[in-house]
Scaffold this motif. Sequence first.
Motif, PDB file in Angstrom:
ATOM      1  N   ILE A   8       0.854  -1.187   0.000  1.00 39.11           N
ATOM      2  CA  ILE A   8       0.000   0.000   0.000  1.00 39.11           C
ATOM      3  C   ILE A   8       0.891   1.238   0.000  1.00 39.11           C
ATOM      4  CG2 ILE A   8      -1.866   1.186   1.186  1.00 39.11           C
ATOM      5  CD1 ILE A   8      -2.605  -1.517  -0.018  1.00 39.11           C
ATOM      6  N   GLU A   9       1.057   1.772  -1.184  1.00 41.08           N
ATOM      7  CA  GLU A   9       1.993   2.866  -1.420  1.00 41.08           C
ATOM      8  C   GLU A   9       1.325   3.958  -2.243  1.00 41.08           C
ATOM      9  OE1 GLU A   9       4.181  -0.111  -3.261  1.00 41.08           O
ATOM     10  OE2 GLU A   9       3.679   0.472  -5.322  1.00 41.08           O
ATOM     11  N   GLU A  10       1.890   5.144  -2.189  1.00 42.19           N
ATOM     12  CA  GLU A  10       1.459   6.207  -3.084  1.00 42.19           C
ATOM     13  C   GLU A  10       1.811   5.810  -4.521  1.00 42.19           C
ATOM     14  OE1 GLU A  10       5.583   7.123  -1.475  1.00 42.19           O
ATOM     15  OE2 GLU A  10       3.705   6.241  -0.751  1.00 42.19           O
ATOM     16  N   GLY A  26      -1.024  10.782  -6.557  1.00 41.02           N
ATOM     17  CA  GLY A  26      -0.738   9.376  -6.324  1.00 41.02           C
ATOM     18  C   GLY A  26      -1.548   8.797  -5.176  1.00 41.02           C
ATOM     19  N   MET A  27      -1.756   9.596  -4.145  1.00 40.34           N
ATOM     20  CA  MET A  27      -2.555   9.137  -2.998  1.00 40.34           C
ATOM     21  C   MET A  27      -4.011   8.922  -3.399  1.00 40.34           C
ATOM     22  SD  MET A  27      -0.880   8.496  -0.268  1.00 40.34           S
ATOM     23  CE  MET A  27      -2.380   8.346   0.728  1.00 40.34           C
ATOM     24  N   GLU A  28      -4.546   9.774  -4.231  1.00 40.95           N
ATOM     25  CA  GLU A  28      -5.939   9.628  -4.666  1.00 40.95           C
ATOM     26  C   GLU A  28      -6.156   8.286  -5.360  1.00 40.95           C
ATOM     27  OE1 GLU A  28      -9.135  11.833  -7.681  1.00 40.95           O
ATOM     28  OE2 GLU A  28      -7.371  12.916  -6.967  1.00 40.95           O
ATOM     29  N   THR A  53       3.611   2.260   3.133  1.00 40.15           N
ATOM     30  CA  THR A  53       4.653   3.279   3.221  1.00 40.15           C
ATOM     31  C   THR A  53       4.278   4.318   4.275  1.00 40.15           C
ATOM     32  OG1 THR A  53       3.666   4.727   1.542  1.00 40.15           O
ATOM     33  CG2 THR A  53       5.217   3.034   0.766  1.00 40.15           C
ATOM     34  N   GLY A  54       5.303   4.989   4.772  1.00 37.59           N
ATOM     35  CA  GLY A  54       5.044   6.073   5.710  1.00 37.59           C
ATOM     36  C   GLY A  54       4.215   7.170   5.073  1.00 37.59           C
TER      37      GLY A  54
END
Length: 266
Positions: A8-10, A26-28, A53-54
Amino acid sequence: MILLSFDIEEFDGPLEHGVDYSLEEGMEVSVEGTNKILDVLKSNDVCATFFCTGNFAENAPEVMQRIMDEGHEVACHGVDHWQPKETDFALSKEIVEQVTGITVNGYRQPRMFPVVESEIKRVGYRYNSSLNPAFIPGRYMNLKTPRTWFMKDGVMQIPASVTPLLRFPLFWLSLHNLPEGLYHWMVRRVLRKDGYFVTYFHPWEFYELKEHPEFKMPFIIRNHSGHDMVERLDRLVKMLKQQGHRFITYTEFADIHSQKKVDDNE
């Protein structure tokens, strides 16, 4: 046993192809994809491990909460997926644990790049899942590494599953592009040989990449993305459940084999 996982990453795919693309964009994409994944898992009543990711954890705390509320494991996947650093082992753990309020046991390096296991242990991880023991020229050339789980420097290594003889990878890209019947057959073959199956996917695979030529993503990644991939994941999970296989988290897998090791030594 099925060790189903998601990185689960941007979404940073466009950056690899020279497209100017922001973290917010990228988050969307990844938030939408992650929620679709969670819907499939919830409808089938199975658990998985989410390597986060953080960046994702800090920017989508509500999704992180949903992951935990629905019974899944949270693990770490670096800080910035686009520019991973050697110091990310510790900082990733610090960020994800601060966002979630839980202790994180596992790590997977972005793009499955190599890690230093002694550092992984020092930071406090119990397992590392940063190895794809496949033969993929230019990407993964790991023919000399163990194909199944092993211990190294006090850390359990949980490689992604590959076929027994040719080491054909059974990761996300294979489900996108192989005929489903062939993919399912190879998965069952691994299960007969190894007794468990490890695979991983990404949230952006479940976004309609085919509708966004501006991302400049290769065909093999766009192929069967979005709704098609939701259905492919759903059918894979249903097939494995019908075969009687149990879905467990990576920490549960580590617990089982740690206990087995103790029992064998008694």
